[in-house]
Design a protein around this motif. Sequence first.
Motif: not given
Length: 165
Positions: A20, A54, A59-60, A63
Amino acid sequence: MKKYLLVLTVFLMFVASSFSLISAYEVGKEAVNPDKKFDYNVKRLKEKIGLAFKFSSDKKIDYYQTLLNRRLNELSYITSNKLAANIENASTRYETTAGQLTEYMLAKGASQEQKKEVVSQIEEHQKIVAGLKDGYDATTAEWRFVMNDYNSLEIYKGKLLNSTP
Protein backbone atom coordinates in the motif's frame (compact mmCIF):
# COMPACT_ATOMS: atom_id res chain seq x y z
CA MET A 1 -5.10 -21.59 18.03
CA LYS A 2 -4.49 -18.05 19.25
CA LYS A 3 -0.88 -18.37 18.20
CA TYR A 4 -1.86 -19.21 14.60
CA LEU A 5 -4.34 -16.36 14.50
CA LEU A 6 -1.68 -13.94 15.72
CA VAL A 7 0.83 -15.17 13.12
CA LEU A 8 -1.78 -14.88 10.36
CA THR A 9 -2.70 -11.36 11.45
CA VAL A 10 0.93 -10.22 11.53
CA PHE A 11 1.54 -11.79 8.10
CA LEU A 12 -1.51 -10.08 6.59
CA MET A 13 -0.49 -6.74 8.12
CA PHE A 14 2.98 -7.12 6.60
CA VAL A 15 1.57 -7.97 3.17
CA ALA A 16 -0.94 -5.14 3.30
CA SER A 17 1.59 -2.54 4.38
CA SER A 18 4.19 -3.56 1.83
CA PHE A 19 1.79 -3.15 -1.07
CA SER A 20 0.00 0.00 0.00
CA LEU A 21 3.04 2.27 -0.05
CA ILE A 22 2.95 2.90 -3.80
CA SER A 23 1.11 6.14 -4.44
CA ALA A 24 3.10 7.81 -7.21
CA TYR A 25 1.08 8.36 -10.34
CA GLU A 26 2.60 7.49 -13.67
CA VAL A 27 0.38 6.52 -16.58
CA GLY A 28 1.19 3.07 -17.93
CA LYS A 29 3.73 2.14 -15.24
CA GLU A 30 2.15 -0.86 -13.56
CA ALA A 31 4.38 -3.85 -12.95
CA VAL A 32 1.45 -6.26 -13.24
CA ASN A 33 -1.36 -5.73 -15.72
CA PRO A 34 -4.61 -7.58 -16.47
CA ASP A 35 -3.10 -9.63 -19.29
CA LYS A 36 -1.05 -11.58 -16.71
CA LYS A 37 -3.99 -13.45 -15.16
CA PHE A 38 -2.44 -15.18 -12.14
CA ASP A 39 -0.13 -12.33 -11.15
CA TYR A 40 -2.93 -9.83 -11.62
CA ASN A 41 -5.28 -11.82 -9.37
CA VAL A 42 -2.57 -11.91 -6.69
CA LYS A 43 -2.09 -8.15 -7.07
CA ARG A 44 -5.80 -7.53 -6.63
CA LEU A 45 -5.97 -9.80 -3.58
CA LYS A 46 -3.12 -7.83 -2.01
CA GLU A 47 -4.98 -4.60 -2.77
CA LYS A 48 -8.12 -5.90 -1.09
CA ILE A 49 -6.14 -6.93 1.97
CA GLY A 50 -4.49 -3.50 1.97
CA LEU A 51 -7.89 -1.81 1.87
CA ALA A 52 -9.11 -3.94 4.77
CA PHE A 53 -6.24 -2.62 6.89
CA LYS A 54 -7.07 1.03 6.28
CA PHE A 55 -9.04 1.90 9.38
CA SER A 56 -9.57 5.66 9.04
CA SER A 57 -11.73 7.30 6.39
CA ASP A 58 -8.84 9.49 5.26
CA LYS A 59 -6.56 6.49 4.73
CA LYS A 60 -9.26 4.64 2.81
CA ILE A 61 -9.90 7.65 0.57
CA ASP A 62 -6.16 7.97 -0.11
CA TYR A 63 -5.95 4.27 -0.90
CA TYR A 64 -8.97 4.41 -3.22
CA GLN A 65 -7.25 7.28 -5.03
CA THR A 66 -4.13 5.14 -5.41
CA LEU A 67 -6.25 2.27 -6.72
CA LEU A 68 -7.97 4.59 -9.19
CA ASN A 69 -4.57 5.64 -10.51
CA ARG A 70 -3.57 1.98 -10.83
CA ARG A 71 -6.76 1.12 -12.71
CA LEU A 72 -6.09 4.02 -15.11
CA ASN A 73 -2.54 2.76 -15.61
CA GLU A 74 -3.90 -0.67 -16.43
CA LEU A 75 -6.50 0.72 -18.82
CA SER A 76 -3.81 2.79 -20.50
CA TYR A 77 -1.59 -0.29 -20.85
CA ILE A 78 -4.42 -2.37 -22.31
CA THR A 79 -5.49 0.30 -24.80
CA SER A 80 -1.94 1.26 -25.79
CA ASN A 81 -1.09 -2.36 -26.52
CA LYS A 82 -4.44 -3.00 -28.25
CA LEU A 83 -5.21 -5.96 -25.97
CA ALA A 84 -8.86 -6.14 -26.96
CA ALA A 85 -9.52 -9.31 -24.97
CA ASN A 86 -8.81 -7.41 -21.73
CA ILE A 87 -10.36 -4.02 -22.43
CA GLU A 88 -13.84 -4.76 -21.10
CA ASN A 89 -12.52 -5.97 -17.74
CA ALA A 90 -9.97 -3.17 -17.43
CA SER A 91 -12.61 -0.58 -18.31
CA THR A 92 -15.15 -2.02 -15.89
CA ARG A 93 -12.61 -2.20 -13.06
CA TYR A 94 -11.63 1.41 -13.65
CA GLU A 95 -15.22 2.62 -13.64
CA THR A 96 -16.02 0.53 -10.56
CA THR A 97 -13.07 1.91 -8.62
CA ALA A 98 -14.06 5.49 -9.49
CA GLY A 99 -17.57 4.72 -8.28
CA GLN A 100 -16.35 3.09 -5.06
CA LEU A 101 -14.19 6.13 -4.30
CA THR A 102 -17.04 8.54 -4.94
CA GLU A 103 -19.66 6.59 -3.01
CA TYR A 104 -17.30 6.04 -0.07
CA MET A 105 -16.54 9.75 0.10
CA LEU A 106 -20.21 10.68 0.01
CA ALA A 107 -21.13 8.06 2.61
CA LYS A 108 -18.35 9.10 5.00
CA GLY A 109 -18.91 12.85 4.61
CA ALA A 110 -15.54 13.68 3.08
CA SER A 111 -14.32 17.24 3.51
CA GLN A 112 -14.65 19.83 0.77
CA GLU A 113 -10.86 19.79 0.46
CA GLN A 114 -10.86 16.02 -0.15
CA LYS A 115 -13.66 16.38 -2.68
CA LYS A 116 -11.74 19.09 -4.54
CA GLU A 117 -8.66 16.89 -4.62
CA VAL A 118 -10.59 13.96 -6.08
CA VAL A 119 -12.42 16.20 -8.57
CA SER A 120 -9.01 17.43 -9.73
CA GLN A 121 -7.82 13.82 -10.05
CA ILE A 122 -10.94 12.95 -12.05
CA GLU A 123 -10.41 15.91 -14.38
CA GLU A 124 -6.83 14.79 -15.03
CA HIS A 125 -8.05 11.25 -15.67
CA GLN A 126 -10.68 12.52 -18.09
CA LYS A 127 -7.98 14.14 -20.21
CA ILE A 128 -6.09 10.85 -20.35
CA VAL A 129 -9.19 8.73 -20.97
CA ALA A 130 -10.22 11.05 -23.80
CA GLY A 131 -6.87 10.35 -25.43
CA LEU A 132 -7.25 6.60 -24.91
CA LYS A 133 -10.55 6.49 -26.76
CA ASP A 134 -9.01 8.36 -29.67
CA GLY A 135 -6.94 5.26 -30.36
CA TYR A 136 -10.07 3.45 -31.55
CA ASP A 137 -12.66 3.96 -34.23
CA ALA A 138 -15.91 5.33 -32.78
CA THR A 139 -17.85 2.33 -34.11
CA THR A 140 -15.92 -0.24 -32.04
CA ALA A 141 -16.78 -1.80 -28.70
CA GLU A 142 -13.38 -0.74 -27.37
CA TRP A 143 -14.17 2.92 -28.06
CA ARG A 144 -17.53 2.54 -26.31
CA PHE A 145 -15.94 0.98 -23.22
CA VAL A 146 -13.46 3.82 -22.88
CA MET A 147 -16.11 6.45 -23.65
CA ASN A 148 -18.28 4.93 -20.92
CA ASP A 149 -15.39 5.43 -18.49
CA TYR A 150 -15.15 9.08 -19.52
CA ASN A 151 -18.90 9.59 -19.07
CA SER A 152 -18.86 7.83 -15.70
CA LEU A 153 -16.10 10.13 -14.51
CA GLU A 154 -18.27 13.09 -15.48
CA ILE A 155 -21.14 11.68 -13.39
CA TYR A 156 -18.90 11.02 -10.37
CA LYS A 157 -17.39 14.48 -10.64
CA GLY A 158 -20.90 15.97 -10.64
CA LYS A 159 -21.87 13.97 -7.57
CA LEU A 160 -18.85 15.25 -5.66
CA LEU A 161 -19.31 18.85 -6.78
CA ASN A 162 -23.02 18.88 -5.98
CA SER A 163 -22.86 17.18 -2.60
CA THR A 164 -23.27 19.18 0.57
CA PRO A 165 -20.53 19.20 3.20
